[in-house]
Write an enzyme that holds these catalytic residues in place. Structure first.
Site, PDB file in Angstrom:
ATOM      1  N   ASN A   1     -12.389   2.577   3.190  1.00 51.25           N
ATOM      2  CA  ASN A   1     -13.460   2.157   2.296  1.00 51.25           C
ATOM      3  C   ASN A   1     -14.676   1.876   3.178  1.00 51.25           C
ATOM      4  O   ASN A   1     -14.606   1.983   4.409  1.00 51.25           O
ATOM      5  CB  ASN A   1     -13.048   0.972   1.408  1.00 51.25           C
ATOM      6  CG  ASN A   1     -12.735  -0.291   2.196  1.00 51.25           C
ATOM      7  OD1 ASN A   1     -13.238  -0.469   3.310  1.00 51.25           O
ATOM      8  ND2 ASN A   1     -11.936  -1.159   1.632  1.00 51.25           N
TER       9      ASN A   1
ATOM     10  N   ASP B   1      -5.276   2.667  -3.435  1.00 54.21           N
ATOM     11  CA  ASP B   1      -3.972   3.330  -3.262  1.00 54.21           C
ATOM     12  C   ASP B   1      -3.804   4.452  -4.285  1.00 54.21           C
ATOM     13  O   ASP B   1      -3.273   5.520  -3.976  1.00 54.21           O
ATOM     14  CB  ASP B   1      -2.836   2.311  -3.417  1.00 54.21           C
ATOM     15  CG  ASP B   1      -2.914   1.231  -2.356  1.00 54.21           C
ATOM     16  OD1 ASP B   1      -3.345   1.534  -1.223  1.00 54.21           O
ATOM     17  OD2 ASP B   1      -2.568   0.075  -2.659  1.00 54.21           O
TER      18      ASP B   1
ATOM     19  N   LYS C   1     -17.028   1.303  -7.051  1.00 54.99           N
ATOM     20  CA  LYS C   1     -17.251   1.981  -8.330  1.00 54.99           C
ATOM     21  C   LYS C   1     -18.277   3.114  -8.230  1.00 54.99           C
ATOM     22  O   LYS C   1     -18.426   3.917  -9.144  1.00 54.99           O
ATOM     23  CB  LYS C   1     -17.619   0.983  -9.421  1.00 54.99           C
ATOM     24  CG  LYS C   1     -18.892   0.210  -9.213  1.00 54.99           C
ATOM     25  CD  LYS C   1     -19.085  -0.702 -10.413  1.00 54.99           C
ATOM     26  CE  LYS C   1     -20.167  -1.721 -10.325  1.00 54.99           C
ATOM     27  NZ  LYS C   1     -21.351  -1.511  -9.563  1.00 54.99           N
TER      28      LYS C   1
ATOM     29  N   LYS D   1       0.826  -1.214   0.000  1.00 61.25           N
ATOM     30  CA  LYS D   1       0.000   0.000   0.000  1.00 61.25           C
ATOM     31  C   LYS D   1       0.859   1.263   0.000  1.00 61.25           C
ATOM     32  O   LYS D   1       0.532   2.256  -0.658  1.00 61.25           O
ATOM     33  CB  LYS D   1      -0.953  -0.020   1.190  1.00 61.25           C
ATOM     34  CG  LYS D   1      -1.983  -1.130   1.059  1.00 61.25           C
ATOM     35  CD  LYS D   1      -3.019  -1.098   2.137  1.00 61.25           C
ATOM     36  CE  LYS D   1      -3.835  -2.387   2.140  1.00 61.25           C
ATOM     37  NZ  LYS D   1      -4.502  -2.686   0.875  1.00 61.25           N
ATOM     38  N   GLY D   2       1.967   1.240   0.751  1.00 61.87           N
ATOM     39  CA  GLY D   2       2.834   2.421   0.801  1.00 61.87           C
ATOM     40  C   GLY D   2       3.436   2.712  -0.556  1.00 61.87           C
ATOM     41  O   GLY D   2       3.290   3.820  -1.102  1.00 61.87           O
TER      42      GLY D   2
HETATM   43  O1  RIB Z   1      -3.750  -2.151  -1.758  1.00 61.18           O
HETATM   44  C1  RIB Z   1      -3.214  -3.142  -2.588  1.00 61.18           C
HETATM   45  C2  RIB Z   1      -1.982  -3.715  -1.971  1.00 61.18           C
HETATM   46  O2  RIB Z   1      -2.331  -4.411  -0.797  1.00 61.18           O
HETATM   47  C3  RIB Z   1      -1.287  -4.742  -2.814  1.00 61.18           C
HETATM   48  O3  RIB Z   1      -0.358  -4.180  -3.716  1.00 61.18           O
HETATM   49  C4  RIB Z   1      -0.662  -5.667  -1.812  1.00 61.18           C
HETATM   50  O4  RIB Z   1       0.713  -5.535  -1.723  1.00 61.18           O
HETATM   51  C5  RIB Z   1      -1.336  -5.347  -0.493  1.00 61.18           C
HETATM   52  O5  RIB Z   1      -0.483  -4.729   0.349  1.00 61.18           O
END
Ligand code: RIB
Length: 296
Positions: free
Chosen positions: A183, A242, A213, A40-41
Site C-alpha cells: 500500500n 488481502d 479507496k 493475511k495468508g
Molecule cells: O490484513 C488483515 C489481517 O491482518 C487481519 O485478518 C489480521 O489477522 C491481520 O493479520
C-alpha cells in the site's frame, strides 16, 4: 488448471467494535467482541478461492479451538488444507483489532505462524512447484519468505509478495518476485528516497500500489496507470488488501491484461468492505462480475 499456493499466516481475529479509539493511557467502553477468521495468508487464500482459484494454503495453526475453526473456514471456502499443519503445544496466531472511527488498528501475535519454516515449505513443495503463482506476505518468519522467493525464482514460478506488515526487505527479493503489492505507506517505507512516480517507473508492471479507496497505480512503459477503486459504503476495511491480492492473483493466472486484473481485484476488494470481519464480506466470482458489468 494450475494451483495457487498461499504460504502465510492463519490468525483468529478478535475484533472489538467501539465508537472511540482509546488514546494512550485511556479506557473506553466497547460495543461488542467478534471472533472472525483472518490472517493475511488465510485471507488471501479464501479471497482467491471464492473468485475461482484452485488454492492450497500452506501454514501452521495450534492444536486449539481457533486452529480448528481456521481449518474449517478455509475448507468451507474451498481452500485445500492438507498442508496446514496443526502443531501441538502451539497456539493459533491471533490478531487483536480495534474497529473504531471508521478504521482499524491491529496487533498480531504470531503463535504457530512463527513455526512456518523451511521444513513446512519443503513438505508442500510438490504442490507449490505446480503452482501458477505463489502468494507471500510478512506474517511468517522472513527467512522462510526469503527461502521461498529464491527457490521459486530458481524454478521459474511467479511470486506475488504482499509486503505487509512492513519489514525491511532485501532488494534482491524485489528483483526476483513478479509482483510487489505494497500500500502507499508500505511503499514509502520500502523505497524511502523515491517518489511514487520514481518507484512505479523503476518497477513497471511489478510494483502494484494500492492507494485505498482511490484504487491502484502501477507503471507501464513510460506512463503511470491509475485504475480507480469503486465507490461503496464501508463497514470494515480489514482484509480489503488481502482480497485485492487474492483476486489479482487469480485474474493474472487467467491471462487477463494487467489493467483488467487490477480492475477485477479492485471490484473484489470493494465488495469485501461491506461486512465486519476480514473474510465475511469477500465476494464470490458472480458478485465481482456483476459489479464490473454495472460499471462498464
Ligand atoms: O490484513 C488483515 C489481517 O491482518 C487481519 O485478518 C489480521 O489477522 C491481520 O493479520
Amino acid at each position: 488448471m494450475k494451483y495457487i499456493s498461499v504460504i502465510g499466516s492463519c490468525n483468529m481475529d478478535m475484533i472489538v467494535e467501539s465508537d472511540i479509539r482509546p488514546k494512550a493511557g485511556e479506557t473506553v467502553m466497547g460495543k461488542r467482541l467478534i471472533l472472525s477468521p483472518g490472517g493475511k495468508g488465510a485471507n488471501q487464500a479464501v479471497a482467491a478461492a471464492k473468485v475461482g482459484g484452485d488454492v492450497y494454503m500452506i501454514g501452521c495453526v495450534g492444536d486449539d479451538a481457533n486452529g480448528e475453526m481456521m481449518c474449517h473456514t478455509l475448507q468451507n471456502n474451498g481452500v485445500h488444507t492438507k498442508y496446514v499443519n496443526v502443531l501441538s503445544n502451539e497456539i493459533t496466531g491471533t490478531a487483536h483489532i480495534i474497529l473504531a472511527e471508521g478504521d482499524n488498528s491491529i496487533i498480531v501475535l504470531s503463535g504457530a505462524n512463527g513455526k512456518v519454516n523451511q521444513a513446512v515449505v519443503d513438505k508442500a513443495w510438490d504442490i507449490i512447484s505446480q503452482s501458477a503463482i505463489i502468494l507471500l506476505q510478512h506474517e511468517i518468519p522472513l527467512d522462510t519468505v526469503g527461502y521461498i522467493i529464491q527457490r521459486a525464482y530458481d524454478e521459474k514460478i511467479p511470486v506475488l509478495l504482499n509486503p505487509a506488515p512492513y519489514a525491511d526487505i532485501p532488494k534482491d527479493w524485489i528483483d526476483k518476485v513478479s509482483y510487489l503489492t505494497p500500500n502507499e505507506h508500505e511503499a514509502a517505507l520500502i523505497f524511502p528516497h523515491m517518489t511514487r512516480e520514481e518507484i512505479l517507473h523503476a518497477y513497471p508492471r511489478k510494483v502494484v500500489m494500492t492507494i485505498g479507496k482511490e484504487g491502484v497505480i502501477y507503471g507501464d512503459n513510460d506512463s503511470i496507470v491509475h485504475v480507480p477503486g469503486f465507490d461503496v459504503s464501508v463497514v470494515d476495511t480489514t482484509g480489503a488488501g488481502d482480497t485485492f491480492n487474492g483476486a489479482f492473483a487469480v485474474a493474472c493466472t487467467e491471462g487477463k491484461s494487467m489493467e483488467e486484473a487490477v480492475r477485477f481485484a479492485n471490484a473484489a476488494a470493494a465488495l469485501s468492505v461491506g461486512k465486519i470481519g476480514a473474510q465475511a464480506g469477500m465476494p464470490v466470482r458472480e458478485e465481482v462480475e456483476e459489479l464490473l458489468s454495472c460499471k462498464r
